[in-house]
Design an enzyme around this catalytic site. Structure first.
Site, PDB file in Angstrom:
ATOM      1  N   ARG A  85       0.982  -1.032  -0.142  1.00 28.43           N
ATOM      2  CA  ARG A  85       0.245   0.201  -0.025  1.00 28.43           C
ATOM      3  C   ARG A  85       0.832   1.497   0.134  1.00 28.43           C
ATOM      4  O   ARG A  85       0.643   2.071  -0.638  1.00 28.43           O
ATOM      5  CB  ARG A  85      -0.609   0.276   1.208  1.00 28.43           C
ATOM      6  CG  ARG A  85      -2.336   0.184   0.772  1.00 28.43           C
ATOM      7  CD  ARG A  85      -3.090  -0.056   1.618  1.00 28.43           C
ATOM      8  NE  ARG A  85      -3.987   0.912   2.607  1.00 28.43           N
ATOM      9  CZ  ARG A  85      -4.029   1.975   3.005  1.00 28.43           C
ATOM     10  NH1 ARG A  85      -3.507   1.428   4.554  1.00 28.43           N
ATOM     11  NH2 ARG A  85      -4.512   2.872   3.701  1.00 28.43           N
ATOM     12  N   ASP A 145     -19.939   7.634   2.449  1.00 25.68           N
ATOM     13  CA  ASP A 145     -20.044   6.890   3.270  1.00 25.68           C
ATOM     14  C   ASP A 145     -21.994   7.365   4.275  1.00 25.68           C
ATOM     15  O   ASP A 145     -22.138   6.010   5.105  1.00 25.68           O
ATOM     16  CB  ASP A 145     -18.871   6.654   4.497  1.00 25.68           C
ATOM     17  CG  ASP A 145     -17.603   5.969   3.248  1.00 25.68           C
ATOM     18  OD1 ASP A 145     -17.468   5.116   3.345  1.00 25.68           O
ATOM     19  OD2 ASP A 145     -17.229   7.697   2.998  1.00 25.68           O
ATOM     20  N   ARG A 148     -24.454   6.274   2.577  1.00 24.15           N
ATOM     21  CA  ARG A 148     -25.238   5.187   2.758  1.00 24.15           C
ATOM     22  C   ARG A 148     -25.812   4.972   4.217  1.00 24.15           C
ATOM     23  O   ARG A 148     -26.594   3.911   4.194  1.00 24.15           O
ATOM     24  CB  ARG A 148     -23.592   4.456   2.550  1.00 24.15           C
ATOM     25  CG  ARG A 148     -23.376   4.258   1.066  1.00 24.15           C
ATOM     26  CD  ARG A 148     -21.578   3.405   0.405  1.00 24.15           C
ATOM     27  NE  ARG A 148     -21.344   3.426  -0.255  1.00 24.15           N
ATOM     28  CZ  ARG A 148     -19.491   3.703  -0.827  1.00 24.15           C
ATOM     29  NH1 ARG A 148     -19.500   3.885   0.738  1.00 24.15           N
ATOM     30  NH2 ARG A 148     -19.469   2.851  -1.831  1.00 24.15           N
ATOM     31  N   HIS A 172     -12.009   7.294   5.509  1.00 20.34           N
ATOM     32  CA  HIS A 172     -12.958   6.596   4.383  1.00 20.34           C
ATOM     33  C   HIS A 172     -12.494   5.477   3.875  1.00 20.34           C
ATOM     34  O   HIS A 172     -11.712   5.394   2.800  1.00 20.34           O
ATOM     35  CB  HIS A 172     -12.720   7.898   2.740  1.00 20.34           C
ATOM     36  CG  HIS A 172     -13.656   6.328   1.677  1.00 20.34           C
ATOM     37  ND1 HIS A 172     -15.147   7.257   2.126  1.00 20.34           N
ATOM     38  CD2 HIS A 172     -12.887   6.859   1.035  1.00 20.34           C
ATOM     39  CE1 HIS A 172     -15.141   6.061   0.381  1.00 20.34           C
ATOM     40  NE2 HIS A 172     -13.649   5.923  -0.088  1.00 20.34           N
TER      41      HIS A 172
END
Ligand code: ADP
Length: 310
Positions: A85, A145, A148, A172
């Site tokens: 990552r 988010d 949602r 996030h």
């Protein structure tokens, strides 16, 4: 108002499409290192305009971003097999270094709206690379988010999502924090709204909502390989809030001076958005476990940002 978008891939082009359909922007310019892709996306979206709005949509080079009030940065590279990552972050930081030096030269007055993931760290990188004030470097953060979360609460209580005020804070991503204790339906707490609508929010329902918010992107990626319609519409909504000087509240990511004891960290909090970008921060009351979770999320983001070589 002129909107620039750098990165005409799935997210950038879907944001362009959503903004174009909403019709509140006069001109959209798409820029990508793949000029043929930018041209094709712009043409495709422009061909929808006779059915929708008078938005002019075109592709161009960086020079064509001159005069843009807002520029969405959706450029980036995807993870290679076996890549960590952090390596990916390093490569995206290099993309941003190139993109931002061009962008800031031609449109130093533009508000930057960062969409590339991991969006909080990329927002922090953008703030560092440009030296712009935090109010003008805004990541889409947990806007989607939070939408949602509101949608799932609204369904559980059988009310419209617009009447649900609830926010997802922090990263996030996996460490995000659903601010249950401050959620309101109309002016009521969740428990009061559940009692009055006769729809109890049992632990099982709450867990389903939590998972539904947290796992939404994973589920979509499993089904179709990428997410872009939701984030495209979220970006379009943020552009509308800035462009219309709305002073509406959105959970966006910016460099945050101090939150739950962590200093200088890019993360999402509910913020008032207007013509000058972020005009105020509205931190909700949190219970002890939410505060601890937000502190964990903030520490993780700060550590990641500090580990990116710039
Ligand atoms: P997403 O799903 O996040 O939109 P894509 O890979 O579809 O991801 O889009 C990313 C876009 O960013 C691609 O179109 C790519 O060409 C563009 N891009 C990558 N690096 C640069 C760069 N240095 N300058 C401009 N655009 C770039």
């Amino acid at each position: 108002m002129k909107l620039g978008i750098v990165g005409a891939g799935m997210v950038g082009s879907t944001a362009a499409y959503a903004v174009a359909l909403m019709g509140h922007v006069s001109e959209i310019v798409l820029v990508d290192q793949n000029a043929a892709l930018a041209r094709a996306q712009a043409d495709d979206i422009a061909h929808a305009m006779p059915f929708a709005a008078a938005t002019q949509v075109r592709s161009g080079g960086y020079a064509d971003l001159a005069g843009a009030s807002v520029i969405i940065i959706a450029a980036g590279v995807s993870q290679k097999p076996g890549e960590t990552r952090l390596d990916l972050l390093g490569r995206n930081a290099a993309v941003f270094r190139a993109v931002l030096s061009e962008t800031m030269t031609v449109a130093p007055q533009a508000i930057l709206l960062v969409a590339t993931n991991p969006v909080d760290v990329m927002t922090g990188i953008t703030a560092r690379l440009t030296g712009q004030p935090p109010a003008r470097v805004i990541g889409s953060g947990t806007t989607l988010d939070s939408a949602r979360f509101r949608d799932l609460l609204a369904r559980a209580l059988n009310v419209a999502p617009r009447s649900v005020h609830a926010y997802v804070l922090g990263e996030h991503g996996d460490s995000e924090v659903l601010a249950w204790s401050s959620a309101r339906v109309g002016a009521l707490t969740l428990d009061a709204a559940a009692a009055q609508t006769g729809r109890p929010l049992t632990l099982e329902i709450r867990e389903k909502i939590d998972t539904g918010v947290r796992r939404a992107a994973y589920a979509i990626i499993e089904g179709k390989g990428a997410t872009y319609h939701g984030i495209g519409a979220a970006l379009a909504r943020l552009v509308a809030a800035i462009n219309g000087n709305e002073r509406s509240v959105h959970s966006v990511s910016t460099m945050t001076t101090q939150i739950v004891g962590v200093h200088g960290v890019p993360l999402s909090l509910p913020r008032v958005l207007g013509r000058d970008g972020v005009e105020a921060e509205l931190v909700p009351d949190l219970d002890t476990s939410e505060q601890a979770a937000l502190a964990d999320s903030a520490r993780l983001l700060k550590q990641t940002l500090e580990s990116v070589p710039l």
